[in-house]
Design an enzyme around this catalytic site. Structure first.
Site, short mmCIF file in Angstrom:
data_model
loop_
_atom_site.label_atom_id
_atom_site.label_comp_id
_atom_site.label_asym_id
_atom_site.label_seq_id
_atom_site.Cartn_x
_atom_site.Cartn_y
_atom_site.Cartn_z
N ARG A 1 94.55 28.69 -29.99
CA ARG A 1 94.96 29.57 -28.78
C ARG A 1 96.77 29.93 -30.05
O ARG A 1 96.98 30.51 -28.66
CB ARG A 1 95.27 28.40 -27.99
CG ARG A 1 93.82 27.90 -27.45
CD ARG A 1 93.95 27.04 -26.48
NE ARG A 1 94.36 27.61 -24.96
CZ ARG A 1 93.54 27.91 -24.13
NH1 ARG A 1 92.31 28.12 -24.70
NH2 ARG A 1 94.26 28.30 -23.55
N LYS B 1 73.30 45.33 -36.60
CA LYS B 1 74.48 45.42 -36.24
C LYS B 1 75.45 45.73 -38.10
O LYS B 1 76.23 46.44 -37.61
CB LYS B 1 74.55 44.24 -36.40
CG LYS B 1 75.78 43.41 -37.15
CD LYS B 1 76.52 42.90 -35.94
CE LYS B 1 78.29 43.52 -35.64
NZ LYS B 1 78.62 43.34 -34.28
N LYS C 1 77.83 49.79 -23.94
CA LYS C 1 77.69 48.58 -24.26
C LYS C 1 76.43 48.86 -23.28
O LYS C 1 75.29 47.67 -23.08
CB LYS C 1 78.05 48.11 -22.78
CG LYS C 1 79.71 47.48 -24.27
CD LYS C 1 79.36 46.73 -25.49
CE LYS C 1 79.19 47.35 -26.99
NZ LYS C 1 80.00 47.95 -27.12
N CYS D 1 98.57 28.87 -25.07
CA CYS D 1 98.99 28.21 -25.96
C CYS D 1 97.55 26.77 -25.71
O CYS D 1 96.95 26.70 -24.63
CB CYS D 1 100.14 26.90 -25.23
SG CYS D 1 101.71 28.52 -24.86
N TRP E 1 101.77 29.92 -28.57
CA TRP E 1 101.57 31.36 -28.98
C TRP E 1 103.03 31.71 -27.91
O TRP E 1 102.53 31.96 -26.83
CB TRP E 1 100.56 31.63 -28.93
CG TRP E 1 100.34 33.22 -29.06
CD1 TRP E 1 100.82 33.33 -30.36
CD2 TRP E 1 100.54 34.46 -28.52
NE1 TRP E 1 100.80 34.06 -30.75
CE2 TRP E 1 100.59 34.84 -29.47
CE3 TRP E 1 100.19 34.85 -27.43
CZ2 TRP E 1 100.61 36.67 -28.75
CZ3 TRP E 1 100.76 35.47 -27.22
CH2 TRP E 1 100.60 37.24 -28.01
N GLU F 1 72.78 49.77 -24.80
CA GLU F 1 72.54 49.06 -26.07
C GLU F 1 71.66 47.82 -25.70
O GLU F 1 70.57 47.36 -26.48
CB GLU F 1 73.28 49.39 -27.42
CG GLU F 1 74.14 48.09 -26.91
CD GLU F 1 75.26 48.70 -27.61
OE1 GLU F 1 76.60 47.77 -27.95
OE2 GLU F 1 74.50 48.65 -29.06
N HIS G 1 81.93 69.64 -13.45
CA HIS G 1 81.95 71.35 -14.06
C HIS G 1 80.45 70.88 -14.64
O HIS G 1 79.62 71.31 -15.73
CB HIS G 1 82.81 71.08 -15.74
CG HIS G 1 84.14 71.06 -14.92
ND1 HIS G 1 84.71 72.36 -14.66
CD2 HIS G 1 84.62 70.50 -15.20
CE1 HIS G 1 85.71 72.21 -14.12
NE2 HIS G 1 85.74 71.51 -14.42
N GLU H 1 82.65 53.85 -23.26
CA GLU H 1 82.12 52.31 -24.09
C GLU H 1 81.40 51.47 -23.61
O GLU H 1 80.52 50.65 -23.51
CB GLU H 1 83.32 51.26 -24.26
CG GLU H 1 82.89 49.71 -24.86
CD GLU H 1 82.85 49.44 -26.64
OE1 GLU H 1 82.01 51.43 -27.07
OE2 GLU H 1 82.12 48.34 -26.73
N ASN I 1 100.37 25.71 -20.52
CA ASN I 1 99.96 26.86 -20.87
C ASN I 1 100.31 27.27 -19.69
O ASN I 1 99.57 27.25 -18.65
CB ASN I 1 98.57 26.27 -21.35
CG ASN I 1 97.35 28.13 -21.76
OD1 ASN I 1 97.83 28.75 -22.46
ND2 ASN I 1 96.67 27.94 -21.04
N GLY I 2 100.22 29.20 -20.11
CA GLY I 2 100.38 30.18 -18.97
C GLY I 2 101.63 30.80 -18.95
O GLY I 2 102.66 30.72 -19.74
C1 F6R Z 1 78.08 49.59 -30.23
C2 F6R Z 1 78.05 49.27 -31.65
C3 F6R Z 1 78.03 50.62 -32.99
C4 F6R Z 1 78.97 50.25 -34.29
C5 F6R Z 1 78.86 51.24 -35.18
C6 F6R Z 1 79.66 51.51 -36.32
O1 F6R Z 1 78.06 47.81 -29.71
O2 F6R Z 1 78.41 48.00 -32.40
O3 F6R Z 1 77.96 51.03 -32.24
O4 F6R Z 1 80.13 49.99 -33.22
O5 F6R Z 1 77.16 50.92 -35.81
O6 F6R Z 1 79.91 49.96 -36.88
P1 F6R Z 1 81.48 49.60 -37.62
O7 F6R Z 1 82.42 49.71 -36.96
O8 F6R Z 1 80.74 48.54 -38.31
O9 F6R Z 1 81.30 50.55 -38.51
#
Ligand code: F6R
Length: 609
Positions: A27, A604, A486, A2, A74, A489, A505, A482, A98-99
């Protein structure tokens, strides 16, 4: 989640409060309200729905000032009704909160036995009655508040004013964000800096267990032990770029911190909070088609693919539909089997990824129903699919995807429950319970973000290691993948995610005293099995970086470093445990000095095959 604001000073409080609430509406927006001093007593105005409803309710009203508090809600405990809207009141006390108060039921029973009458279903109302009760033991307001706080369990930020006192504004923080803004002959309180930045750039961020008592001229701060805490305001010097980045040094960190809000907005869109059921009213796929679905294929790339791997568990467990997750770049060059009883879910943040688009086109040619889940409305994948749903992550600028991932998982969780209801594989009660648990998710993610300092220290110790392993099982296996993605990359460190049970294995051959292994462990059906896997790594001198529930002493004992996580419902653990993955990668990259928002070789939106 909130938002709260407060003001004491010569300006018209209603203007300051509304302006602040507008900047805090992210929020929550189930209801809003203000309590403002007017001609010798406090007047409360509240409205259900967005802030515009409160603005309408306030139209034409004049207050004599000089003090007021405001709230945008919220809903967690109790529906979005006028009775549950803040500010709440008991006797002379008015508060905004809030909380979450964890022990509110036992406190409420105790207060009812002492004659207090409750008007709402909220946990907040116990706080206002508790302060009112404590006032009976003496009229020192600060002291009554302090005593009341000592009885609360949970996380909270509060703004408090009293009916017969236009000279004091109280602010309390314990586990939820709250700042005091210091102006000329005026003070502000707010959940977040932008709410007051128009008026002052001098702020005192309150720490946990602190109470601020502000008059127009000064603000004194004491802690819960009743000691005065001397604090000097900090100057916020945000240039245009920092304002754009919300004061964070990188978009990635800003986007990591946006997750409680964007998850909340995404959840809000796809649930009916009054009935606690999924709500996909605009979905352009007939219920009869969903009812006949025999197989689900999730197609995606990168981080979106990992979101799909989490969702696979949801669709199979909730809706009992065989589900497969396919890398879009592989799927389109196989000879996939799909027909009109197949639901293909194409997950893509950008909505433009060439391989995912290729898979969508192929799925449609085969006669399947193709549902796009994207973050960008005008994009190609939703346009070319049979139907589309959208995450509410907002613009994601950092190349490393963060908030898109957690909002994708949140949406797919609700979608799986929706299909479970249609297929009658879960009862309405069980679905409602799962939705109810989900409403606490933004708060849980906020708690998870509080491990930031700890994770930063961890990053400073380990950033020079040459390789990392990440392991987890079941729902935390995709989180391990994931986490590794992260790290590689943005920090360019070699990192591998593995299903913990698979280590023996082959990959366990790599384990030695130079290998940090991030071990994701949560209580649940296979806790002992995961712990055996972790112990196997420890036995080979691997460096255990344990990420587990706060009270997990077994994991903590064998971990070189341990990051305690808040207790979360099992199905939501992937979302809560993703936060430390993102922060660890981020702070390691900061230490390595890489270009975090635009790492080398990446883009991106990958619109080439
Ligand atoms: C990793 C990352 C990429 C995207 C991938 C798919 O941090 O951003 O692995 O997840 O290129 O992109 P979208 O979701 O836009 O299809």
């Amino acid at each position: 989640m909130c938002g709260i604001v407060g003001y004491i000073g010569p300006r018209e409080p209603e203007g300051v409060l509304l302006e602040g609430l507008k900047r805090l509406e992210y929020r929550g927006y189930d209801s809003a309200g203000v309590a403002i001093f007017n001609k010798g007593k406090v007047e409360i105005v509240r409205a259900v729905g967005k802030l515009t409803q409160l603005e309408k309710a306030l139209k034409g009203k004049r207050f004599s000032g000089p003090i007021g508090i405001g709230h945008t809600r919220w809903a967690t405990h109790g529906k979005s009704t006028l009775e549950n809207a803040h500010p709440h009141t008991a006797g002379k006390v008015k508060i905004v909160h809030n909380g979450i108060i964890e022990n509110y039921i036992e406190l409420k029973d105790d207060l009812i036995s002492k004659g207090h009458k409750f008007l709402s279903e909220t946990d907040t109302e116990v706080i206002v009655h508790l302060i009112d009760e404590e006032l009976k033991r003496g009229d020192n307001r600060g002291e009554a508040i302090r005593r009341a706080m000592l009885r609360l369990k949970g996380a909270y930020a509060l703004g408090v004013i009293f009916d017969d006192d236009e000279k004091h504004l109280y602010a309390i923080r314990n586990g939820a964000p709250l700042i005091v803004g210091v102006g000329e002959h005026e003070h502000f309180i707010a959940s977040d800096i932008p709410a007051i930045l128009n008026y002052t750039n001098k702020v005192i961020p309150l720490r946990d267990e602190e109470i601020a008592i502000c008059t127009q001229e000064e603000c004194s701060i004491m802690d819960f032990k009743n000691g005065n805490v001397p604090r000097t305001p900090q100057k916020i010097e945000w240039d245009a770029e920092m304002v754009e980045k919300g004061g964070y040094p990188h978009y990635m960190l800003k986007e990591i911190h946006e997750q409680p809000r964007v998850i909340m907005e995404t959840i809000d869109k796809y649930i009916d909070k009054d009935r606690m059921v999924p709500s996909f009213d605009d979905l352009k796929i007939p219920v009869s088609t969903l009812k006949d679905i025999e197989r689900i294929e999730i197609v995606a790339c990168g981080t979106s693919y990992y979101a799909g791997l989490v969702a696979e568990y949801y669709f199979e467990e909730f809706a009992r539909i065989p589900t497969e997750v396919q890398l879009a770049s592989e799927y389109r060059y196989r000879h996939p089997v799909a027909n009109k009883r197949t639901l293909i879910i194409a997950v893509s943040q950008s909505g433009e990824t060439a391989d995912t688009l290729g898979a969508v086109r192929m799925g449609r040619e085969l006669g399947a129903t193709v549902l796009a889940l994207s973050n960008v409305r005008e994009s190609t994948i939703p346009r070319e699919s049979s139907a589309a749903i959208y995450t509410e992550a907002g613009l994601e600028i950092g190349v490393a995807s963060t908030k898109a991932f957690t909002t994708q998982i949140s949406t797919l969780f609700i979608l799986a429950l929706h299909i479970a209801l249609i297929k009658k594989t879960m009862t309405k009660e069980a679905v409602s319970e799962a939705i109810h648990e989900l409403t606490a998710l933004p708060w849980l993610v906020e708690q998870s973000l509080k491990r930031e300092t700890l994770i930063k220290q961890l990053a400073e110790k380990f950033y020079n290691y040459r390789a990392f392993f990440y392991i987890g099982r079941q729902l935390l296996y995709p989180v391990a993948l994931e986490g590794a993605l992260k790290l590689k990359e943005i920090s360019y460190i070699s990192a591998e995610g593995y299903a913990a049970g698979e280590m023996k294995h082959g990959p366990i051959a790599l384990v030695d005293q130079e290998l940090p292994v991030v071990c994701l462990v949560t209580p649940g059906p296979i806790y002992d099995k995961v712990m055996s896997n972790v112990e196997e790594i420890q036995a080979r001198d691997g460096i255990i970086l344990g990420i587990g529930e706060a009270g997990d002493s077994r994991l903590k004992k064998i971990s070189r470093e341990f990051i305690p996580m808040p207790k979360a419902p099992y199905h939501l653990t992937p979302l809560v445990y993703t936060i430390p993955m993102q922060l660890l990668a981020y702070f390691i990259a900061v230490k390595k000095g890489t270009d975090i928002d635009q790492p080398k070789n990446l883009a991106k939106s990958v619109t080439v095959e």
